[in-house]
Scaffold this motif. Structure first.
Motif, PDB file in Angstrom:
ATOM      1  N   THR A  59     -11.207   9.385   0.832  1.00 40.48           N
ATOM      2  CA  THR A  59     -10.746   8.473  -0.074  1.00 40.48           C
ATOM      3  C   THR A  59     -11.050   7.103   0.258  1.00 40.48           C
ATOM      4  OG1 THR A  59      -8.534   9.921  -0.446  1.00 40.48           O
ATOM      5  CG2 THR A  59      -8.546   7.643  -1.209  1.00 40.48           C
ATOM      6  N   ASP A  60     -11.897   6.435  -0.586  1.00 36.60           N
ATOM      7  CA  ASP A  60     -12.294   5.031  -0.581  1.00 36.60           C
ATOM      8  C   ASP A  60     -11.408   3.962  -1.078  1.00 36.60           C
ATOM      9  OD1 ASP A  60     -13.661   2.624  -0.068  1.00 36.60           O
ATOM     10  OD2 ASP A  60     -15.519   3.309  -1.291  1.00 36.60           O
ATOM     11  N   CYS A  61     -10.747   3.227  -0.516  1.00 36.39           N
ATOM     12  CA  CYS A  61      -9.845   2.189  -0.907  1.00 36.39           C
ATOM     13  C   CYS A  61     -10.307   0.905  -0.845  1.00 36.39           C
ATOM     14  CB  CYS A  61      -8.497   2.281  -0.243  1.00 36.39           C
ATOM     15  SG  CYS A  61      -7.393   3.743  -0.644  1.00 36.39           S
ATOM     16  N   SER A  62     -11.536   0.737  -0.584  1.00 32.32           N
ATOM     17  CA  SER A  62     -12.232  -0.770  -0.402  1.00 32.32           C
ATOM     18  C   SER A  62     -11.730  -1.784  -1.512  1.00 32.32           C
ATOM     19  CB  SER A  62     -13.675  -0.637  -0.106  1.00 32.32           C
ATOM     20  OG  SER A  62     -14.359  -0.051  -1.204  1.00 32.32           O
ATOM     21  N   LYS A 101       0.867  -1.158  -0.064  1.00 30.90           N
ATOM     22  CA  LYS A 101      -0.096  -0.027  -0.057  1.00 30.90           C
ATOM     23  C   LYS A 101       1.016   1.308  -0.068  1.00 30.90           C
ATOM     24  CE  LYS A 101      -4.310  -1.539   2.138  1.00 30.90           C
ATOM     25  NZ  LYS A 101      -5.428  -1.467   3.281  1.00 30.90           N
ATOM     26  N   GLN A 139      -9.074  -1.412  -3.315  1.00 32.00           N
ATOM     27  CA  GLN A 139      -7.744  -1.879  -3.235  1.00 32.00           C
ATOM     28  C   GLN A 139      -7.857  -2.923  -2.199  1.00 32.00           C
ATOM     29  OE1 GLN A 139      -5.456   0.771  -1.089  1.00 32.00           O
ATOM     30  NE2 GLN A 139      -3.293   0.411  -2.542  1.00 32.00           N
ATOM     31  N   SER A 154      -3.278   1.182  -6.363  1.00 31.75           N
ATOM     32  CA  SER A 154      -3.621   2.462  -5.831  1.00 31.75           C
ATOM     33  C   SER A 154      -4.614   3.309  -6.775  1.00 31.75           C
ATOM     34  CB  SER A 154      -2.761   3.520  -5.309  1.00 31.75           C
ATOM     35  OG  SER A 154      -1.750   3.685  -6.523  1.00 31.75           O
ATOM     36  N   ASN A 197     -12.038   8.875  -4.732  1.00 27.01           N
ATOM     37  CA  ASN A 197     -12.595  10.154  -3.728  1.00 27.01           C
ATOM     38  C   ASN A 197     -14.068   9.994  -3.796  1.00 27.01           C
ATOM     39  OD1 ASN A 197      -9.908  10.925  -2.966  1.00 27.01           O
ATOM     40  ND2 ASN A 197      -9.807  12.015  -4.762  1.00 27.01           N
ATOM     41  N   CYS A 205      -8.379   3.241  -5.655  1.00 23.44           N
ATOM     42  CA  CYS A 205      -8.967   4.074  -4.763  1.00 23.44           C
ATOM     43  C   CYS A 205      -9.467   5.227  -5.423  1.00 23.44           C
ATOM     44  CB  CYS A 205      -7.759   4.539  -3.898  1.00 23.44           C
ATOM     45  SG  CYS A 205      -6.944   3.298  -2.723  1.00 23.44           S
TER      46      CYS A 205
END
Length: 506
Positions: free
Chosen positions: A64-67, A43, A69, A49, A54, A52
């Motif tokens: 920032t939504d990185c679910s 990460k 990822q 990345s 916004n 991810c």
């Protein structure tokens, strides 16, 4: 040469094989289970990345939504853990039919390929982690598979050594923690994995000089030698050797009967009982498969979702997540210390006199009941702690997880080695791991369900905890089997005693 001349040299060679095998399992075999530590590094380096996005919350705050990822990293682990188990079946056939050397050559090739793929990967080549981690995983389990037979060299401590090796396999997950710490101190991911690739020369040397070309028989014959440095080492057909030993043991127990009749009957019975098909179709195999599958699924889902779970409980604080990730990885090191206790439980009857009429196999089965029960109980406690969404409690969960995993995999290999014929060990070990891999694919629908529930795994964890109760059936089945055999022995002895009295009175 060392270990080739005399009894003392042979003992030295056995000990060298034991120690180097332990180091091999500890440093390389099960590194994939330290995945949470490596995810932290990946990460930071920006792998996946681009997934991810916004998003704006209801109160207007931009986050920032990185679910997506996290899902990709979980999927990589799911695929690798599935390959780890599923390909153990063909690897087991390879090991049984072509021997140790051929199996280890393939393991070295796969491991080298995997580490080199990681070394050349980058943010733009994130997808290389799918084949890379799978190759590392399969190569590692093949190292363990070929090392388990080393326990045969130390008869009375056989189960202890098998569980010790499995404990080292568990503890090797700390290798990714070491890579994480090195990364934080300026050593790149590429450098670390190039070093792991270079270490494969050690595996090659050990394959040639400290491992047999075929298999290590059990029990080990006198002056047994192996390795190319011993010149023409002894060669044994394990199936014939162990069948001969079984016939010898049965003849000693029934020596008072007609020897010719006994020989024919025992030969037919041994052939029937030792077939691969009869082993697979037995209740022992079925309940052992369920025992392994339900607990393994619980562990895989926990490891695969550990990073997002810590992020949720720590309110996305990276320092707290790093602290708990390091704690989890450090606890993995203790696997090598926990696992031998399971072996000692299973070997506790060795050196003691057998009960009248009891065989070595029956004594081994009887002593495995406590081990199987404690493993099931540990998993239940681990699952309960993992279900409670309290961050400090995760320290207890980490300890229970590594304790249970050490008992689980060590007990799995040890039980297969004592409950079934050794000539089928590779195939049966591979089959049970492959079938449990199919069950482990339930991780993905579980992850999808967690996502559908808004990222909260509470109800999924409760369901898995209830499912864990199935594991208690296996030790209960073994206990009842041993009790039936003891009852049959008692009745047989009573009939024999009555017959002797009648003959004496006549």
């Amino acid at each position: 040469m060392l270990g080739c001349d005399g009894e003392s040299g042979t003992r030295v060679r056995y000990k060298l094989t034991l120690v180097t095998g332990l180091l091999e399992c500890l440093g390389f075999a099960g590194v994939v289970f330290g995945w949470a530590s490596l995810v932290f590094v990946l990460k930071t380096d920006g792998y996946f990345s681009d997934l991810c996005v916004n998003v704006t919350e209801a109160n207007g705050t931009a986050v920032t939504d990185c679910s997506a990822q996290d899902e990709q990293f979980s999927l990589i682990f799911t695929v690798a853990s599935f390959m780890n188990n599923f390909l153990t079946l063909p690897n087991g056939f390879l090991f049984d039919h072509f021997g140790t050397m051929a199996t280890r050559f393939l393991a070295i090739f796969l491991y080298t390929t995997g580490t080199l793929l990681v070394a050349v990967s980058s943010k733009a080549l994130s997808l290389l982690f799918f084949p890379a981690l799978s190759c590392i995983t399969v190569g590692g389990i093949m190292f363990l598979l070929t090392n388990i037979q080393v326990g045969n060299l130390f008869g009375t401590h056989r189960s202890t050594i098998i569980t010790l090796y499995n404990g080292a396999f568990d503890s090797s997950s700390a290798v990714f923690l070491i890579i994480k710490v090195l990364y934080e101190n300026g050593i790149s991911l590429r450098t670390s994995f190039l070093f792991l690739s270079a270490c494969d020369i050690i595996h090659l040397l050990r394959t040639l000089f400290l491992m047999p070309k075929s298999h290590i028989p059990y029990p080990v014959p006198d002056n047994y030698k192996y390795g190319v440095s011993c010149g023409k080492s002894n060669s044994y057909n394990v199936e014939r050797y162990e069948a001969k030993q079984e016939l010898k043991n049965m003849s000693e127990q029934d020596g008072e009967s007609d020897p010719l009749k006994n020989s024919a009957q025992q030969g037919e019975q041994t052939e029937k009982d030792s077939s691969f098909k009869s082993s697979v179709l037995s209740w022992f195999f079925l309940w052992h498969l369920i025992w392994l599958s339900v607990m393994q699924l619980r562990h895989y889902l926990y490891i695969g979702t550990l990073n997002p779970m810590l992020n949720r409980l720590a309110n996305q604080d990276p320092d707290t997540v790093s602290q708990y990730t390091n704690a989890f990885a450090f606890t993995q090191l203790s696997g090598i210390f926990f696992a031998p206790w399971n072996g000692l439980l299973m070997d506790r009857h060795k050196g003691k006199a057998l009960r009248p009429g009891e065989t070595d196999k029956e004594a081994d089965l009887r002593s495995s009941v406590l081990s199987l029960f404690l493993t099931s109980l540990q998993c239940l406690l681990f699952s309960l702690c993992a279900t409670i969404p309290l961050l400090p409690l995760q320290y207890v969960t980490f300890v229970l997880q590594v304790l249970n995993r050490s008992f689980l995999y060590g007990g799995n290999a040890a039980f297969i080695s004592i409950a079934f014929p050794s000539q089928h060990f590779g195939k049966l070990y591979g089959l049970v791991m492959s079938l449990s891999a199919v069950a482990s694919l339930l991780q993905y629908p579980c992850l999808a369900l967690v996502k559908a529930l808004g990222g909260d795994p509470f109800y999924v964890n409760i369901s898995l905890t209830i499912l864990t109760l199935l594991a208690f059936i296996h030790p209960l089945n073994i206990f009842l089997h041993c009790r039936r055999l003891a009852s049959q022995r008692k009745n047989s002895q009573s009939i024999s005693a009555d017959s002797s009295k009648r003959e004496a009175s006549l």
